[in-house]
Design a protein around this motif. Sequence first.
Motif, mmCIF file in Angstrom:
data_model
loop_
_atom_site.group_PDB
_atom_site.id
_atom_site.type_symbol
_atom_site.label_atom_id
_atom_site.label_comp_id
_atom_site.label_asym_id
_atom_site.label_seq_id
_atom_site.Cartn_x
_atom_site.Cartn_y
_atom_site.Cartn_z
ATOM 1 N N GLY A 181 23.245 -25.964 -5.689
ATOM 2 C CA GLY A 181 23.101 -24.760 -4.865
ATOM 3 C C GLY A 181 21.746 -24.783 -4.183
ATOM 4 N N ASN A 182 21.469 -23.771 -3.380
ATOM 5 C CA ASN A 182 20.263 -23.848 -2.548
ATOM 6 C C ASN A 182 19.149 -22.898 -2.963
ATOM 7 O OD1 ASN A 182 21.068 -25.976 -0.964
ATOM 8 N ND2 ASN A 182 22.176 -24.664 0.492
ATOM 9 N N SER A 183 19.206 -22.345 -4.156
ATOM 10 C CA SER A 183 18.177 -21.386 -4.573
ATOM 11 C C SER A 183 16.791 -22.024 -4.660
ATOM 12 C CB SER A 183 18.535 -20.802 -5.940
ATOM 13 O OG SER A 183 17.429 -20.092 -6.457
ATOM 14 N N CYS B 151 25.200 -28.208 -0.533
ATOM 15 C CA CYS B 151 25.703 -27.127 0.319
ATOM 16 C C CYS B 151 24.903 -26.968 1.599
ATOM 17 C CB CYS B 151 25.656 -25.806 -0.444
ATOM 18 S SG CYS B 151 26.593 -25.813 -1.972
ATOM 19 N N ASN B 152 25.622 -26.729 2.678
ATOM 20 C CA ASN B 152 25.032 -26.315 3.953
ATOM 21 C C ASN B 152 23.957 -27.239 4.509
ATOM 22 O OD1 ASN B 152 26.597 -24.151 4.827
ATOM 23 N ND2 ASN B 152 25.807 -22.918 3.134
ATOM 24 N N ASN C 10 28.517 -24.896 6.846
ATOM 25 C CA ASN C 10 29.063 -23.760 7.582
ATOM 26 C C ASN C 10 28.665 -23.930 9.048
ATOM 27 O OD1 ASN C 10 29.953 -22.649 5.193
ATOM 28 N ND2 ASN C 10 28.309 -21.141 5.030
ATOM 29 N N SER D 250 31.501 -17.770 -2.896
ATOM 30 C CA SER D 250 30.412 -18.448 -2.187
ATOM 31 C C SER D 250 30.715 -19.939 -2.130
ATOM 32 C CB SER D 250 29.089 -18.221 -2.918
ATOM 33 O OG SER D 250 29.048 -19.011 -4.087
ATOM 34 N N THR D 251 30.032 -20.630 -1.243
ATOM 35 C CA THR D 251 30.223 -22.083 -1.156
ATOM 36 C C THR D 251 29.999 -22.742 -2.512
ATOM 37 O OG1 THR D 251 29.442 -22.046 1.137
ATOM 38 C CG2 THR D 251 29.465 -24.176 0.022
ATOM 39 N N GLY D 252 28.962 -22.282 -3.216
ATOM 40 C CA GLY D 252 28.661 -22.877 -4.512
ATOM 41 C C GLY D 252 29.809 -22.712 -5.500
ATOM 42 N N PHE E 87 21.414 -22.716 -8.713
ATOM 43 C CA PHE E 87 22.134 -21.443 -8.728
ATOM 44 C C PHE E 87 21.206 -20.425 -9.379
ATOM 45 C CE2 PHE E 87 26.691 -22.295 -7.691
ATOM 46 C CZ PHE E 87 26.600 -23.664 -7.485
ATOM 47 N N TRP E 88 20.705 -19.502 -8.588
ATOM 48 C CA TRP E 88 19.844 -18.428 -9.106
ATOM 49 C C TRP E 88 19.711 -17.376 -8.014
ATOM 50 C CZ3 TRP E 88 18.285 -17.352 -13.931
ATOM 51 C CH2 TRP E 88 17.346 -16.332 -14.097
ATOM 52 N N PRO E 89 20.696 -16.484 -7.914
ATOM 53 C CA PRO E 89 20.694 -15.518 -6.816
ATOM 54 C C PRO E 89 19.893 -14.271 -7.145
ATOM 55 C CG PRO E 89 22.743 -15.358 -8.025
ATOM 56 C CD PRO E 89 21.915 -16.400 -8.743
ATOM 57 N N TYR F 113 14.995 -17.387 -1.619
ATOM 58 C CA TYR F 113 16.466 -17.445 -1.542
ATOM 59 C C TYR F 113 16.932 -18.885 -1.387
ATOM 60 C CZ TYR F 113 21.243 -16.687 -0.160
ATOM 61 O OH TYR F 113 22.606 -16.749 -0.115
ATOM 62 N N HIS F 114 16.302 -19.593 -0.448
ATOM 63 C CA HIS F 114 16.574 -21.019 -0.255
ATOM 64 C C HIS F 114 15.323 -21.811 -0.602
ATOM 65 C CE1 HIS F 114 19.941 -20.528 2.989
ATOM 66 N NE2 HIS F 114 20.424 -20.489 1.760
ATOM 67 N N ARG G 17 20.456 -11.524 0.872
ATOM 68 C CA ARG G 17 21.395 -10.656 1.577
ATOM 69 C C ARG G 17 22.347 -9.983 0.602
ATOM 70 N NH1 ARG G 17 24.949 -14.058 4.944
ATOM 71 N NH2 ARG G 17 24.517 -15.665 3.412
ATOM 72 N N HIS H 262 29.595 -11.961 -0.338
ATOM 73 C CA HIS H 262 29.711 -12.548 -1.677
ATOM 74 C C HIS H 262 29.237 -11.586 -2.762
ATOM 75 C CE1 HIS H 262 30.368 -16.191 0.455
ATOM 76 N NE2 HIS H 262 29.152 -16.257 0.923
#
Length: 319
Positions: free
Chosen positions: A108-110, A131-132, A153, A241-243, A262-264, A276-277, A285, A293
């Motif tokens: 993930g992108n966290s 991802c992305n 995306n 989500s994509t993840g 992964f850590w939103p 966030y990224h 968001r 999501h």
Amino acid sequence: GDGELSLSRSMINSSDKVIRKGGSIFQHAIEGWKINNSLVLEIRKNILRFLDAERDVSVVKSSFKPGDVIHYVLDRRRTLNISQDLHRLLPEVSPMKNRRFKTCAVVGNSGILLDSGCGKEIDSHDFVIRCNLAPVVEFAADVGTKSDFITMNPSVVQRAFGGFRNESDREKFVHRLSMLNDSVLWIPAFMVKGGEKHVEWVNALILKNKLKVRTAYPSLRLIHAVRGYWLTNKVRIKRPSTGLLMYTLATRFCDEIHLYGFWPFPKDLHGKPVKYHYYDDLKYRYFSNASPHRMPLEFKTLYVLHNRGALKLTTGKCV
Ligand code: CTP
């Protein structure tokens, strides 16, 4: 139900408490982690009732002919024309057909990845999913560089490549794709209207530069099937989500799935801010109801699965 994965609200709430209680308990759970092979098989079997990842990971050439009109998956009133370029880039057979791996990483992108030192560990997996089109070279020590499968995306063209307004943006993009060699580039092109121009530009650049990347475009039913699986298991996500989509697909191909990035949440367990990224300044968001999501709910679900040995979630440093 019988042998079914039941992630009841109480389980999710109790993992929430554990997460809030502090680092020691969470860290402890990670150190004691052990794979639960029978649970892995059971989850694979249950997911197979909703989708066949080999097939749903991409439509194939024979599904459409140029000029066909399809309805967007999440926006049924709007339509898209299958262009010549798009048709040319559809795979003949699923790019995941008969592919099986012992261990996989879903990245993930966290910003939790920053300073993690997880790069080597991530790259040591047999198959690495990202991802992305997240950048890797500048962050190799923390995120690794291996990318066997990467999602994109259509909005990434705008966000990370200036909408291809300048030649230098296009060059940067072509360079990024050329680094992928013959990895799978997965483009959700049929979800919502809005990105069709971007998808066309991407397709044109791939063809013009004869890039080796293997394009894939998720089937029209994938997102509903994935959502159906989680809803049936009482996980009330909105749009996966994509993840989460990648984890769900990976259960078909991978015996052991390791999740990173992964850590939103805006803070780590010690109260330190988390981006966030890991690679840009996009803001969170998912606190607003407008977010498509429910990443915190997804995270809690993955955490429950981690504790049951179905997957391994890494949110700290790699040693
Ligand atoms: N992710 C996470 N915590 C974050 C950021 C991302 O857990 N702080 C996970 C989510 O599963 C997310 C995936 O990493 O889907 C990839 O991140 P990103 O590219 O940011 O996805 P989004 O664009 O935010 O969402 P989408 O799923 O719609 O692509």
